[in-house]
Enzyme design. Structure first.
Site, PDB file in Angstrom:
ATOM      1  N   ASP A   1       0.821  -1.205   0.000  1.00 61.80           N
ATOM      2  CA  ASP A   1       0.000   0.000   0.000  1.00 61.80           C
ATOM      3  C   ASP A   1       0.855   1.255   0.000  1.00 61.80           C
ATOM      4  O   ASP A   1       1.979   1.268   0.516  1.00 61.80           O
ATOM      5  CB  ASP A   1      -0.918   0.027   1.224  1.00 61.80           C
ATOM      6  CG  ASP A   1      -2.017  -1.016   1.172  1.00 61.80           C
ATOM      7  OD1 ASP A   1      -2.266  -1.567   0.082  1.00 61.80           O
ATOM      8  OD2 ASP A   1      -2.632  -1.276   2.224  1.00 61.80           O
ATOM      9  N   LYS A   2       0.291   2.317  -0.528  1.00 63.67           N
ATOM     10  CA  LYS A   2       0.955   3.614  -0.536  1.00 63.67           C
ATOM     11  C   LYS A   2       1.387   4.018   0.873  1.00 63.67           C
ATOM     12  O   LYS A   2       2.468   4.594   1.062  1.00 63.67           O
ATOM     13  CB  LYS A   2       0.001   4.660  -1.131  1.00 63.67           C
ATOM     14  CG  LYS A   2       0.522   6.082  -1.149  1.00 63.67           C
ATOM     15  CD  LYS A   2      -0.520   6.999  -1.771  1.00 63.67           C
ATOM     16  CE  LYS A   2      -0.088   8.455  -1.709  1.00 63.67           C
ATOM     17  NZ  LYS A   2      -1.096   9.356  -2.336  1.00 63.67           N
TER      18      LYS A   2
END
Length: 239
Positions: free
Chosen positions: A61-62
């Site tokens: 995930d970012k």
């Protein structure tokens, strides 16, 4: 990506963990996307703009920091992604969660589904989740109808402070947001997670710490990215 975006050379300098003709492993900071980000830092696009084509072997995930594996040749991509699909890659994350009281080790076997606004959730009512010692699950007859994705996460408790816990987490399956959702639904959401916390004041307490895989040339790699200060500051764990 804006005027303050780093150059690809700057990304590689200090963030490169392993590189050869076939692959690249970076220690990604939180807030940077692996790919698909239109307005913020996107590693694949940043590399492409500098003349290098990368194919992600997996995603994190970012909001998550740590190890990300890329193929530098298309023929290497299948070799690497196949290992993730076959679950032969050893993946360990560090997670800082809210609360204490988790067992020394445990397993979370809760199916996932995608709900409204594309949000990942447990595919059962919250009240159906049961704990048997160090294992969380839901009865088969409580699983909701529709597309359901069996998902398993295991963990070991590494340390606790007054109100937070440091875990080593292993996503046996690799579903989107799996670690974040599993921990939140058993009552131990990650510190700073915007999925479950309004207006968080810290980064998300999730770091891709260790990665073990076999390179296309047959070499086995066991890599580690020590957490940096922004992660270590999330709890008094002596990291």
């Amino acid at each position: 990506m804006g005027a303050t975006a780093p150059t690809w050379a700057q990304v590689r300098d200090g963030r490169e963990v392993l590189a050869d003709d076939h692959l690249l492993v970076l220690d990604k900071p939180p807030g940077w996307s692996v790919m698909g980000e239109r307005h913020d830092i996107d590693l694949v696009r940043l590399a492409r703009d500098a003349g290098e084509t990368l194919w992600p072997a997996h995603r994190i995930d970012k909001v998550t920091s740590g190890l990300v594996l890329f193929a530098r040749r298309l023929e290497a991509h299948g070799t690497l992604t196949r290992q993730f699909a076959e679950r032969s890659v050893a993946k360990t994350y560090l997670a800082v969660t809210r609360g204490t009281g988790l067992p020394a080790s445990g397993s979370i076997e809760l199916p996932l589904a995608v709900g409204r606004k594309n949000r990942v959730r447990i595919a059962a009512p919250r009240e159906a989740i049961t704990r048997d010692g160090d294992h969380w699950s839901v009865p088969a007859d409580a699983v909701l109808a529709g597309d359901v994705y069996p998902s398993t996460t295991t963990f070991e408790r590494l340390a606790e402070d007054d109100d937070r816990t440091l875990l080593a987490v292993h996503p046996v399956t690799g579903r989107r947001h799996q670690i974040r959702v599993h921990l939140a639904w058993i009552g131990h959401a990650l510190v700073g997670d915007p999925l479950f916390e309004k207006a968080p004041t810290t980064r998300v307490g999730l770091h891709s710490w260790r990665l073990g895989f076999t390179a296309p040339d047959g070499t086995h790699h066991d890599l580690e990215a020590p957490p940096r200060e922004d992660f270590r500051s999330l709890g008094a764990f002596g990291m």
